[in-house]
Design a protein around this motif. Structure first.
Motif, PDB file in Angstrom:
ATOM      1  N   VAL A  60     -10.156  10.001   8.029  1.00  0.00           N
ATOM      2  CA  VAL A  60      -9.485  10.711   6.935  1.00  0.00           C
ATOM      3  C   VAL A  60      -9.968  10.189   5.588  1.00  0.00           C
ATOM      4  CG1 VAL A  60      -7.252  11.256   5.878  1.00  0.00           C
ATOM      5  CG2 VAL A  60      -7.457  11.141   8.382  1.00  0.00           C
ATOM      6  N   PHE A  61     -10.213   8.890   5.517  1.00  0.00           N
ATOM      7  CA  PHE A  61     -10.702   8.279   4.282  1.00  0.00           C
ATOM      8  C   PHE A  61     -12.024   8.908   3.846  1.00  0.00           C
ATOM      9  CE2 PHE A  61     -13.127   4.798   2.179  1.00  0.00           C
ATOM     10  CZ  PHE A  61     -12.331   4.667   1.045  1.00  0.00           C
ATOM     11  N   VAL A  62     -12.899   9.187   4.806  1.00  0.00           N
ATOM     12  CA  VAL A  62     -14.174   9.848   4.483  1.00  0.00           C
ATOM     13  C   VAL A  62     -13.911  11.223   3.892  1.00  0.00           C
ATOM     14  CG1 VAL A  62     -16.268  10.850   5.466  1.00  0.00           C
ATOM     15  CG2 VAL A  62     -15.522   8.579   6.192  1.00  0.00           C
ATOM     16  N   ARG A  63     -12.990  11.969   4.485  1.00  0.00           N
ATOM     17  CA  ARG A  63     -12.694  13.320   4.008  1.00  0.00           C
ATOM     18  C   ARG A  63     -12.149  13.322   2.584  1.00  0.00           C
ATOM     19  NH1 ARG A  63      -8.754  15.842   6.012  1.00  0.00           N
ATOM     20  NH2 ARG A  63      -7.914  14.808   7.847  1.00  0.00           N
TER      21      ARG A  63
ATOM     22  N   GLY B 191      -7.273   0.632  -4.247  1.00  0.00           N
ATOM     23  CA  GLY B 191      -7.871  -0.523  -3.588  1.00  0.00           C
ATOM     24  C   GLY B 191      -6.959  -1.258  -2.646  1.00  0.00           C
ATOM     25  N   LEU B 192      -5.999  -0.568  -2.042  1.00  0.00           N
ATOM     26  CA  LEU B 192      -5.109  -1.216  -1.079  1.00  0.00           C
ATOM     27  C   LEU B 192      -5.720  -1.194   0.318  1.00  0.00           C
ATOM     28  CD1 LEU B 192      -1.627   0.219  -2.111  1.00  0.00           C
ATOM     29  CD2 LEU B 192      -2.724  -1.902  -2.846  1.00  0.00           C
ATOM     30  N   ASP B 193      -5.309  -2.136   1.137  1.00  0.00           N
ATOM     31  CA  ASP B 193      -5.744  -2.207   2.524  1.00  0.00           C
ATOM     32  C   ASP B 193      -5.374  -0.891   3.214  1.00  0.00           C
ATOM     33  OD1 ASP B 193      -6.030  -2.727   5.252  1.00  0.00           O
ATOM     34  OD2 ASP B 193      -5.410  -4.822   5.050  1.00  0.00           O
ATOM     35  N   LEU B 194      -6.356  -0.189   3.749  1.00  0.00           N
ATOM     36  CA  LEU B 194      -6.107   1.106   4.372  1.00  0.00           C
ATOM     37  C   LEU B 194      -5.169   1.009   5.574  1.00  0.00           C
ATOM     38  CD1 LEU B 194      -9.621   2.841   4.296  1.00  0.00           C
ATOM     39  CD2 LEU B 194      -7.674   3.222   2.776  1.00  0.00           C
ATOM     40  N   ARG B 195      -5.102  -0.151   6.187  1.00  0.00           N
ATOM     41  CA  ARG B 195      -4.198  -0.315   7.332  1.00  0.00           C
ATOM     42  C   ARG B 195      -2.743  -0.190   6.916  1.00  0.00           C
ATOM     43  NH1 ARG B 195      -6.424  -5.943   9.560  1.00  0.00           N
ATOM     44  NH2 ARG B 195      -6.362  -6.289   7.302  1.00  0.00           N
ATOM     45  N   ARG B 196      -2.484  -0.364   5.626  1.00  0.00           N
ATOM     46  CA  ARG B 196      -1.103  -0.318   5.128  1.00  0.00           C
ATOM     47  C   ARG B 196      -0.777   1.001   4.437  1.00  0.00           C
ATOM     48  NH1 ARG B 196       1.537  -3.636   7.872  1.00  0.00           N
ATOM     49  NH2 ARG B 196       3.162  -3.627   6.285  1.00  0.00           N
ATOM     50  N   HIS B 197      -1.584   2.032   4.676  1.00  0.00           N
ATOM     51  CA  HIS B 197      -1.376   3.305   3.975  1.00  0.00           C
ATOM     52  C   HIS B 197       0.018   3.868   4.208  1.00  0.00           C
ATOM     53  CE1 HIS B 197      -1.447   6.353   7.280  1.00  0.00           C
ATOM     54  NE2 HIS B 197      -2.044   5.380   7.940  1.00  0.00           N
ATOM     55  N   ARG B 198       0.594   3.604   5.370  1.00  0.00           N
ATOM     56  CA  ARG B 198       1.901   4.156   5.705  1.00  0.00           C
ATOM     57  C   ARG B 198       2.984   3.662   4.745  1.00  0.00           C
ATOM     58  NH1 ARG B 198       4.450   8.507   7.469  1.00  0.00           N
ATOM     59  NH2 ARG B 198       6.360   8.051   8.618  1.00  0.00           N
TER      60      ARG B 198
ATOM     61  N   PHE C  18     -19.416   8.871  -5.978  1.00  0.00           N
ATOM     62  CA  PHE C  18     -18.020   8.462  -6.114  1.00  0.00           C
ATOM     63  C   PHE C  18     -17.693   7.387  -5.086  1.00  0.00           C
ATOM     64  CE2 PHE C  18     -13.480   8.749  -5.342  1.00  0.00           C
ATOM     65  CZ  PHE C  18     -12.975   8.768  -6.636  1.00  0.00           C
ATOM     66  N   GLN C  19     -17.048   6.330  -5.539  1.00  0.00           N
ATOM     67  CA  GLN C  19     -16.685   5.231  -4.663  1.00  0.00           C
ATOM     68  C   GLN C  19     -15.199   4.929  -4.777  1.00  0.00           C
ATOM     69  OE1 GLN C  19     -19.289   2.041  -5.909  1.00  0.00           O
ATOM     70  NE2 GLN C  19     -20.939   2.724  -4.581  1.00  0.00           N
ATOM     71  N   MET C  20     -14.676   4.342  -3.729  1.00  0.00           N
ATOM     72  CA  MET C  20     -13.274   3.915  -3.697  1.00  0.00           C
ATOM     73  C   MET C  20     -13.215   2.390  -3.665  1.00  0.00           C
ATOM     74  SD  MET C  20     -10.999   6.527  -3.417  1.00  0.00           S
ATOM     75  CE  MET C  20     -10.619   8.052  -2.532  1.00  0.00           C
ATOM     76  N   PRO C  21     -12.383   1.764  -4.490  1.00  0.00           N
ATOM     77  CA  PRO C  21     -11.665   2.379  -5.602  1.00  0.00           C
ATOM     78  C   PRO C  21     -12.620   2.740  -6.727  1.00  0.00           C
ATOM     79  CG  PRO C  21     -11.337   0.008  -5.615  1.00  0.00           C
ATOM     80  CD  PRO C  21     -12.097   0.321  -4.362  1.00  0.00           C
ATOM     81  N   PRO C  22     -12.319   3.798  -7.488  1.00  0.00           N
ATOM     82  CA  PRO C  22     -13.243   4.243  -8.529  1.00  0.00           C
ATOM     83  C   PRO C  22     -13.208   3.337  -9.752  1.00  0.00           C
ATOM     84  CG  PRO C  22     -11.262   5.561  -8.580  1.00  0.00           C
ATOM     85  CD  PRO C  22     -11.122   4.641  -7.394  1.00  0.00           C
TER      86      PRO C  22
ATOM     87  N   ALA D 172      -4.188   4.912  -1.336  1.00  0.00           N
ATOM     88  CA  ALA D 172      -4.583   3.539  -1.000  1.00  0.00           C
ATOM     89  C   ALA D 172      -6.023   3.286  -1.418  1.00  0.00           C
ATOM     90  CB  ALA D 172      -4.404   3.290   0.494  1.00  0.00           C
ATOM     91  N   GLY D 173      -6.894   4.266  -1.179  1.00  0.00           N
ATOM     92  CA  GLY D 173      -8.294   4.116  -1.576  1.00  0.00           C
ATOM     93  C   GLY D 173      -8.467   4.046  -3.079  1.00  0.00           C
ATOM     94  N   LEU D 174      -7.715   4.872  -3.807  1.00  0.00           N
ATOM     95  CA  LEU D 174      -7.851   4.913  -5.262  1.00  0.00           C
ATOM     96  C   LEU D 174      -7.454   3.605  -5.930  1.00  0.00           C
ATOM     97  CD1 LEU D 174      -6.499   8.506  -6.039  1.00  0.00           C
ATOM     98  CD2 LEU D 174      -8.862   7.703  -6.272  1.00  0.00           C
TER      99      LEU D 174
END
Length: 298
Positions: free
Chosen positions: A215-218, A254-261, A68-72, A250-252
């Motif tokens: 957290v992204f890994v989890r 494909g958004l920049d993880l820095r902007r997850h908030r 499984f990869q992000m984004p899927p 954000a991972g699903l």
């Protein structure tokens, strides 16, 4: 019918091994059987059988999903993301992320949190989340599991369909911010905006200090399990905090993880995962947040 005497009169088609005490039998057997020749003959005969019998086809091979990869590329299930309602600690304005106490009743839902979760359960019912059955995956954290039970009750879901998750959905560990005022979490998000690999300062009370990347890994591991274990099902993911869900979403997409908030979940908020479109969020200045390989954007 053949009698025992008739049967014994028929010579065996291969050297007998019934008398290993006679070394001549073993020597003759090893010389008469050429294993490579035997395997080659079997392969040729099997191939000829299928070529001469066009109506007989080999069984289809199941589609391999791979890692499984992000984004899927695609999702085999449909997902609803739910943040549990307000916790007792949140009602007091205190940061509580230490997994040691995650099953403590003190980490459960507050009175307001129960109301928020009840509204979330009704929202899921209105969205038809469990009309054709569903699985509820809550963190084992007390408030998340309490939320799962409320969701199951309102939506008529059997308790056997509640699957507690023991580590991948733990609240994000905030290290030295543990026990501080909730307002101080803004400092953590300021660091997240700079790099997804920056960790909060550590502490020695057992509270992990997790970066966004941690957290992204989890949550990626969680999705890998869900996409492997189910197919064509509905899964409701219940998290004790917002960060698990914002980083996952954000991972699903494909958004920049820095902007997850910017995808923040309020207590008791429900969100359907629509992997076909990117949700509305605050677009950063491209000169500062240029990212050519989302969600890995450091």
């Amino acid at each position: 019918m053949l009698t025992s005497s008739t049967s014994s009169a028929i010579p065996p088609p291969y050297p007998s091994l019934s008398h290993p005490a006679n070394p001549r039998n073993l020597h003759h057997c090893s010389k008469s059987i050429n294993r490579r020749h035997l395997l080659t003959s079997l392969a040729i005969s099997t191939t000829s059988f299928f070529l001469e019998s066009p109506n007989i086809l080999p069984a289809p091979v199941a589609d391999a999903r791979g890692l499984f990869q992000m984004p899927p590329f695609r999702l085999t299930n449909r997902y609803f993301l739910v943040r549990a309602g307000e916790s007792e600690f949140e009602s007091l304005g205190i940061i509580n992320t230490n997994p040691v106490a995650k099953t403590s009743m003190d980490s459960g839902l507050s009175g307001e949190g129960k109301k928020q979760t009840a509204r979330a359960a009704l929202s899921l019912k209105a969205m038809g989340a469990c009309e054709d059955s569903c699985w509820i995956w809550p963190s084992i954290t007390q408030r998340a599991y309490q939320a799962a039970e409320i969701i199951a009750s309102v939506n008529g879901v059997n308790r056997s369909h509640i699957v507690p998750e023991y580590s991948f959905l733990d609240a994000r560990g905030l290290g030295a911010y543990e026990g501080k005022n909730l307002d101080s979490i803004a400092e953590v998000y300021a660091s997240d905006n700079i790099s997804s690999s920056i960790k909060p300062p550590p502490i020695d009370d057992g509270t992990p200090n997790e970066s966004v990347a941690d957290v992204f890994v989890r949550v990626t591991q969680l999705m890998s399990i869900l996409e492997t274990q189910y197919s064509g099902d509905t899964v409701i993911i219940v998290s004790p905090d917002s960060d698990n869900l914002t980083i996952l979403q954000a991972g699903l997409v494909g958004l920049d993880l820095r902007r997850h908030r910017d995808l923040s979940f309020g207590p008791g908020e429900v969100r359907f995962v629509d992997a076909s479109s990117i949700p509305t969020y605050k677009k950063p200045a491209s000169a500062v947040y240029k990212c050519s390989n989302p969600p890995s954007c450091n």
